[in-house]
Design an enzyme around this catalytic site. Sequence first.
Site, mmCIF file in Angstrom:
data_model
loop_
_atom_site.group_PDB
_atom_site.id
_atom_site.type_symbol
_atom_site.label_atom_id
_atom_site.label_comp_id
_atom_site.label_asym_id
_atom_site.label_seq_id
_atom_site.Cartn_x
_atom_site.Cartn_y
_atom_site.Cartn_z
ATOM 1 N N LYS A 114 -9.837 7.665 19.904
ATOM 2 C CA LYS A 114 -9.174 7.035 19.214
ATOM 3 C C LYS A 114 -8.136 6.315 19.530
ATOM 4 O O LYS A 114 -7.509 5.988 20.851
ATOM 5 C CB LYS A 114 -8.192 8.284 18.429
ATOM 6 C CG LYS A 114 -7.744 8.175 16.940
ATOM 7 C CD LYS A 114 -9.282 8.478 15.806
ATOM 8 C CE LYS A 114 -8.588 7.810 14.849
ATOM 9 N NZ LYS A 114 -10.042 8.079 13.944
ATOM 10 N N ASP A 154 -10.117 3.751 10.139
ATOM 11 C CA ASP A 154 -9.603 4.650 9.766
ATOM 12 C C ASP A 154 -7.887 3.917 8.921
ATOM 13 O O ASP A 154 -8.214 3.026 8.396
ATOM 14 C CB ASP A 154 -8.275 5.291 11.284
ATOM 15 C CG ASP A 154 -8.661 7.046 11.350
ATOM 16 O OD1 ASP A 154 -9.338 7.835 10.610
ATOM 17 O OD2 ASP A 154 -7.043 7.022 10.321
HETATM 18 P P1 NDP Z 1 -8.001 5.115 3.982
HETATM 19 O O1 NDP Z 1 -6.056 4.049 4.053
HETATM 20 O O2 NDP Z 1 -8.449 3.837 3.290
HETATM 21 O O3 NDP Z 1 -6.952 6.248 2.920
HETATM 22 C C1 NDP Z 1 -6.313 6.620 2.540
HETATM 23 C C2 NDP Z 1 -5.524 7.403 1.897
HETATM 24 O O4 NDP Z 1 -5.031 8.649 1.550
HETATM 25 C C3 NDP Z 1 -4.817 6.296 0.715
HETATM 26 O O5 NDP Z 1 -5.451 6.749 -1.037
HETATM 27 C C4 NDP Z 1 -3.212 7.106 0.938
HETATM 28 O O6 NDP Z 1 -2.508 6.271 0.459
HETATM 29 C C5 NDP Z 1 -3.618 8.037 0.884
HETATM 30 N N1 NDP Z 1 -2.258 8.495 2.291
HETATM 31 C C6 NDP Z 1 -2.005 8.198 3.153
HETATM 32 N N2 NDP Z 1 -0.988 8.725 3.988
HETATM 33 C C7 NDP Z 1 -1.164 9.837 3.175
HETATM 34 C C8 NDP Z 1 0.370 10.139 2.900
HETATM 35 N N3 NDP Z 1 1.034 11.217 4.067
HETATM 36 N N4 NDP Z 1 0.334 11.495 1.794
HETATM 37 C C9 NDP Z 1 -0.713 11.584 0.684
HETATM 38 N N5 NDP Z 1 -1.666 10.275 1.030
HETATM 39 C C10 NDP Z 1 -1.210 9.481 2.094
HETATM 40 O O7 NDP Z 1 -8.148 5.885 5.062
HETATM 41 P P2 NDP Z 1 -9.077 6.339 4.938
HETATM 42 O O8 NDP Z 1 -10.009 6.925 3.647
HETATM 43 O O9 NDP Z 1 -10.112 5.531 5.741
HETATM 44 O O10 NDP Z 1 -9.078 7.854 6.267
HETATM 45 C C11 NDP Z 1 -8.566 8.944 5.365
HETATM 46 C C12 NDP Z 1 -8.813 10.729 5.842
HETATM 47 O O11 NDP Z 1 -10.151 10.656 6.745
HETATM 48 C C13 NDP Z 1 -7.411 10.455 7.441
HETATM 49 O O12 NDP Z 1 -7.187 11.312 7.722
HETATM 50 C C14 NDP Z 1 -8.756 9.282 8.742
HETATM 51 O O13 NDP Z 1 -8.546 10.056 9.743
HETATM 52 C C15 NDP Z 1 -10.337 10.511 7.985
HETATM 53 N N6 NDP Z 1 -11.213 10.004 8.143
HETATM 54 C C16 NDP Z 1 -11.274 8.829 8.167
HETATM 55 C C17 NDP Z 1 -12.851 8.069 8.765
HETATM 56 C C18 NDP Z 1 -13.623 6.838 7.905
HETATM 57 O O14 NDP Z 1 -14.875 6.284 7.551
HETATM 58 N N7 NDP Z 1 -12.881 6.302 7.700
HETATM 59 C C19 NDP Z 1 -13.362 8.586 9.381
HETATM 60 C C20 NDP Z 1 -13.712 10.356 9.839
HETATM 61 C C21 NDP Z 1 -11.991 10.336 9.465
HETATM 62 P P3 NDP Z 1 -1.121 5.346 0.207
HETATM 63 O O15 NDP Z 1 -2.216 3.682 0.294
HETATM 64 O O16 NDP Z 1 -0.193 5.523 -0.297
HETATM 65 O O17 NDP Z 1 -0.863 4.935 1.828
#
Ligand code: NDP
Length: 434
Positions: A114, A154
Amino acid sequence: EKRNPNELEFHQAVKEVLDSLIPVLVKNPTYIKQAVLERMVEPERLITFRVPWVDDQGNVKVNRGFRVQFNSAIGPYKGGLRFHPSVNTSIIKFLGFEQILKNSLTGQPIGGGKGGSDFDPKGKSDLEIMRFCQSFMTELSKHIGPDIDVPAGDIGVGAREIGYMFGQYKKLRGAYEAGVLTGKGIGYGGSLGRKEATGYGTVYFVDEMLKDQGLSFNDSTVVVSGSGNVSIYAMEKAMQLGAKVVACSDSSGYIYDPNGIDLDTIKQLKEVENKRIYDYVKIHPEASFKVGCSGIWSIPCDIALPCATQNELDKEAAESLISNGVKAIGEGANMPSTQEAIDAFLENDILFAPAKAANAGGVAVSALEMAQNSARLAWTQEEVDSKLQDIMKDIYQKSINASKEYEAEGNLVIGANIAGFVKVADAMIEHGVI
Ligand code: NDP
């Protein structure tokens, strides 16, 4: 804790795994004699580096870059890159450690890694993002390669960032190594279905878990946190399976419409216009917006899918979901529920799909992207989706079977940890003490 002071998220992730492995160690003392656990919690390598870049006003900025190459027992290191101001050693190590067992569960030949940076992409221009990505890759390129370490996206890293990093890697190497990154654009080696894979995979996994109890997504009410990559495609698949999704969020707050929210508007706002979730209510005044993200868990629902970030669902939120009659939780994000929240769900017999099993679809399709790159061909969306469905069913079966074998029937936290661990541990032993 003495060895890794102040790494709270890393301790949390390791403790959860170690607690569930006790019965395996009792049954197989070789793992203790071979110090497999001591070796597994120590990264093979942790790289940190300076990332200098120039903003649009000509000011020089400096961020910190990270890559943890945690475990390569069953394949090259594989795991995403996160760009978020909260990134530090603890966050990267917890994510890298989880990735070892998750990648093992997929059945694909990928080890755990990671990385990322404390760079905040919010409010940055496209050129600033490009300059940052180029500087980040200038250093990272010394440590990665299609058979060494294959990063992906991510939080804060999507197709645009992967494109800029791929371009810089190609320029530095002077060679077209398509398999060095996954989550690439479809036109230059990306896989159809990768964008949707984590969100779809989470719903496929939860669907298996529901079916086992005679339940389904059809006619259910669903709450999904976040509105990023994972969240959007979890919502899409849940809707396709007949669910009504009533709420989603970002880090500013959440929107709620008891009649169901409109996904096309969310995609337009988030994927095209780069806007905030509160802009949704300007287009759909029938929905409400509330400041703060944790309130989303007070909304009554049958199924909750936390898809935003770590520790976003605490004990209080879990109790609120339980008292409102929630039937199942599916973790799309990494470690979104605190340990107290997980305990509350399990004690109340709520079906619980833990992240390392439920969200493994993204990295699984990344491994399929690597396979396509190696073979220099491209599969159709249908082929990829059908393989993803098979993989998610297989992960569910492995996890449930391990829970039965170790007398914790139905506890998928224990089942997934054990099923993921055994394959990596056995490979480590076969490789000798290295
Ligand atoms: P994105 O950056 O596309 O989206 C993240 C989302 O979560 C945004 O809506 C963001 O809002 C919100 N967010 C981030 N931090 C916070 C917080 N502290 N409180 C509330 N909302 C928050 O990321 P992903 O969708 O790719 O990833 C989301 C999760 O899934 C993570 O935990 C990641 O590790 C996990 N994941 C992702 C994978 C992938 O293929 N993308 C694979 C496996 C796991 P804002 O825009 O306001 O920051």
